[in-house]
Design an enzyme around this catalytic site. Structure first.
Site, PDB file in Angstrom:
ATOM      1  N   GLU A   1      34.986  33.937  41.229  1.00  0.00           N
ATOM      2  CA  GLU A   1      35.747  34.485  40.767  1.00  0.00           C
ATOM      3  C   GLU A   1      36.839  32.627  40.919  1.00  0.00           C
ATOM      4  O   GLU A   1      36.286  32.405  42.216  1.00  0.00           O
ATOM      5  CB  GLU A   1      36.941  35.196  40.893  1.00  0.00           C
ATOM      6  CG  GLU A   1      37.722  35.845  40.344  1.00  0.00           C
ATOM      7  CD  GLU A   1      36.975  36.722  39.556  1.00  0.00           C
ATOM      8  OE1 GLU A   1      36.863  36.019  38.229  1.00  0.00           O
ATOM      9  OE2 GLU A   1      36.750  38.142  39.462  1.00  0.00           O
TER      10      GLU A   1
ATOM     11  N   ASP B   1      36.296  32.909  30.799  1.00  0.00           N
ATOM     12  CA  ASP B   1      36.673  33.751  29.434  1.00  0.00           C
ATOM     13  C   ASP B   1      36.319  33.733  27.826  1.00  0.00           C
ATOM     14  O   ASP B   1      35.625  34.382  27.160  1.00  0.00           O
ATOM     15  CB  ASP B   1      38.250  33.556  29.142  1.00  0.00           C
ATOM     16  CG  ASP B   1      38.685  34.160  31.142  1.00  0.00           C
ATOM     17  OD1 ASP B   1      38.021  34.337  31.746  1.00  0.00           O
ATOM     18  OD2 ASP B   1      40.049  33.881  31.562  1.00  0.00           O
TER      19      ASP B   1
ATOM     20  N   GLY C   1      47.629  41.850  30.179  1.00  0.00           N
ATOM     21  CA  GLY C   1      47.812  41.835  31.267  1.00  0.00           C
ATOM     22  C   GLY C   1      46.874  42.634  32.550  1.00  0.00           C
ATOM     23  O   GLY C   1      47.324  42.431  33.286  1.00  0.00           O
ATOM     24  N   SER C   2      46.339  42.794  32.222  1.00  0.00           N
ATOM     25  CA  SER C   2      45.106  44.139  32.479  1.00  0.00           C
ATOM     26  C   SER C   2      44.123  43.308  33.313  1.00  0.00           C
ATOM     27  O   SER C   2      43.048  43.298  34.027  1.00  0.00           O
ATOM     28  CB  SER C   2      44.960  44.978  32.139  1.00  0.00           C
ATOM     29  OG  SER C   2      43.571  44.311  31.004  1.00  0.00           O
TER      30      SER C   2
ATOM     31  N   TYR D   1      48.232  31.038  39.722  1.00  0.00           N
ATOM     32  CA  TYR D   1      47.141  29.759  39.056  1.00  0.00           C
ATOM     33  C   TYR D   1      46.590  28.677  39.333  1.00  0.00           C
ATOM     34  O   TYR D   1      46.071  28.132  39.502  1.00  0.00           O
ATOM     35  CB  TYR D   1      47.043  30.231  37.908  1.00  0.00           C
ATOM     36  CG  TYR D   1      45.220  30.360  36.950  1.00  0.00           C
ATOM     37  CD1 TYR D   1      44.556  30.990  37.504  1.00  0.00           C
ATOM     38  CD2 TYR D   1      44.595  29.188  36.585  1.00  0.00           C
ATOM     39  CE1 TYR D   1      42.844  30.867  36.632  1.00  0.00           C
ATOM     40  CE2 TYR D   1      43.716  28.983  36.196  1.00  0.00           C
ATOM     41  CZ  TYR D   1      42.941  30.054  36.297  1.00  0.00           C
ATOM     42  OH  TYR D   1      42.003  29.043  36.143  1.00  0.00           O
TER      43      TYR D   1
ATOM     44  N   SER E   1      44.037  37.041  25.988  1.00  0.00           N
ATOM     45  CA  SER E   1      44.695  35.804  25.246  1.00  0.00           C
ATOM     46  C   SER E   1      43.206  35.599  25.158  1.00  0.00           C
ATOM     47  O   SER E   1      42.837  34.767  23.572  1.00  0.00           O
ATOM     48  CB  SER E   1      45.249  35.133  26.398  1.00  0.00           C
ATOM     49  OG  SER E   1      44.793  34.857  27.334  1.00  0.00           O
TER      50      SER E   1
HETATM   51  C1  GLA Z   1      41.551  33.625  35.164  1.00  0.00           C
HETATM   52  C2  GLA Z   1      41.016  32.377  34.320  1.00  0.00           C
HETATM   53  C3  GLA Z   1      38.852  32.025  33.834  1.00  0.00           C
HETATM   54  C4  GLA Z   1      38.720  32.401  35.888  1.00  0.00           C
HETATM   55  C5  GLA Z   1      39.086  33.313  36.175  1.00  0.00           C
HETATM   56  C6  GLA Z   1      39.214  33.564  37.807  1.00  0.00           C
HETATM   57  O1  GLA Z   1      40.435  34.940  34.101  1.00  0.00           O
HETATM   58  O2  GLA Z   1      40.936  32.479  32.496  1.00  0.00           O
HETATM   59  O3  GLA Z   1      38.985  30.563  33.185  1.00  0.00           O
HETATM   60  O4  GLA Z   1      39.172  31.416  36.302  1.00  0.00           O
HETATM   61  O5  GLA Z   1      41.064  33.289  35.892  1.00  0.00           O
HETATM   62  O6  GLA Z   1      38.151  33.550  38.175  1.00  0.00           O
END
Ligand code: GLA
Length: 388
Positions: free
Chosen positions: A32, A170, A120-121, A220, A126
């Protein structure tokens, strides 16, 4: 499926939908906040996702509607678009922006979206809507982009159109996911391997804390910035282009180059998390779920204390999980600041786990979490069955 999507399309646009596309959401098993540091991650696509029904129109416009939201958009085909407010349709609009800029010839489209990923979960609703739109436009207008090019386009939407400096995990996971597989993705080279997510006697449970995410975007981007500061500090003596080129042994040797304690904590999380993913991959390959679960907890504590992206809600889920003998591992998943946790729960104990966790969480937080047992599904594609 709560809705008959074809009927809804007919009701909305007065004609039949010609195509239905689907892109899943994702969970990340481990790794993560390291995708934007060139690290290794282990996401899976889930069976929840975004449906996109479309038909051409002769009006020279794009019409976007969603069953999930009230706001809608009708916009003429033009050369460039801009983000407008914070509406959901900025995600597809951003995709179309880059598609048009690439010089592809487009026709008007009527589109209806429906998503069953809780918004938002932290399950990547997105990325799911970006990738389904990019995939559909590529198919419908013979764009000729490879899947990886579509993933990179969707990431650009997130980074430049929306303004979140996220990594590639993602978009990659929702595009390339495979049923019952986790993707072992190297975010530096974009090489990946689909590995069997054989969980033996355990199931993957997804726990939505139901905490609305606040300030997630600015926090973030702040973390991304802190990692860049750490990298710059280390580059005074090390010839590296991202933090995940280091392992903990080398990092320990050079970490004195980082002056700021917070920045040092962030970098320690990043490098140790990347090491954990390597161990987790080995554990999974050896069917050693006990070790895999141990690494999940270690990942969570690192995100909680060093990276500081958890929160009382996510911590409460993990705190409960650690006391339940039928749970082998648990951690927050995704960006954090609310959103979802995951846990590996003994198959025949899922009901008692859900009940006890709900009681514990509600007593401490004041409202209930939602618990799903997830199925690991396929990546983006066109659906041909009439069942939606
Ligand atoms: C979000 C971002 C990803 C990643 C995660 C954390 O989901 O879109 O690119 O950085 O957070 O691992």
């Amino acid at each position: 499926m709560k809705h008959n999507l074809h009927q809804e399309f007919q009701k909305t646009y007065g004609k039949e939908a010609a195509h239905t596309f689907f892109s899943p959401g994702r969970v990340n098993l481990i790794g993560e906040h390291i995708d934007y540091n060139g690290g290794l991650v282990m996401p899976c696509a889930v069976t929840l996702g975004t449906y996109m029904l479309t038909a051409l129109n002769n009006d020279g416009v794009f019409r976007f509607k969603s069953i999930n939201f009230n706001d809608e958009l009708e916009i003429p085909i033009q050369n460039a678009y801009q983000k407008t407010g914070n509406s959901w349709y900025n995600y597809p609009l951003g995709v179309i922006h880059y598609f048009v800029k690439s010089g592809k010839e487009l026709q008007g489209l009527d589109i209806l979206y429906y998503g069953d990923i809780p918004i938002g979960s932290g399950l990547s609703s997105s990325a799911s809507i970006e990738v389904v739109t990019a995939y559909a436009f590529n198919e419908l207008f013979k764009g000729g982009f490879s899947k990886l090019e579509l993933v990179l386009m969707a990431k650009k939407v997130e980074n430049e159109f929306i303004g979140l400096n996220s990594g590639i995990m993602d978009q990659f996971a929702v595009a390339f996911g495979e049923e019952n597989k986790a993707l072992m993705l190297d975010c530096d080279t974009l090489d990946y391997e689909a590995v069997d997510s054989n969980l033996g006697d355990y199931v993957l449970s997804i726990i939505n804390t139901n905490k609305p995410r606040k300030l997630a975007e600015s926090k973030y981007n702040e973390r991304v910035q802190e990692c860049q500061t750490a990298l710059k500090d280390l580059q005074r003596e090390l010839d590296i282009s991202n933090l995940c080129e280091l392992n903990m042994t080398i990092f320990d040797h050079y970490k004195h180059l980082i002056n700021d304690t917070t920045v040092l904590n962030r970098a320690t999380h990043v490098v140790s998390e990347n090491d954990r993913v390597k161990l987790a991959a080995k554990a999974l390959a050896a069917n050693d779920l006990t070790e895999f679960g141990r690494l999940m907890y270690a990942s969570h504590y690192s995100l909680q204390h060093l990276y500081e992206v958890s929160g009382i809600e996510l911590d409460t889920v993990v705190e409960y999980a650690a006391t339940d003998k039928n749970v082998i591992g648990a951690r927050m998943t995704g960006a954090g600041f609310g959103g979802c946790a995951i846990a590996l729960v003994k198959k025949d104990s899922l009901d008692s786990f859900t009940k006890a966790l709900t009681e514990y969480y509600t007593a401490k937080i004041g409202y209930a979490p939602s618990v799903y047992s997830s199925l690991i599904g396929n990546g983006v594609g066109e659906l041909h069955e009439a069942s939606v």
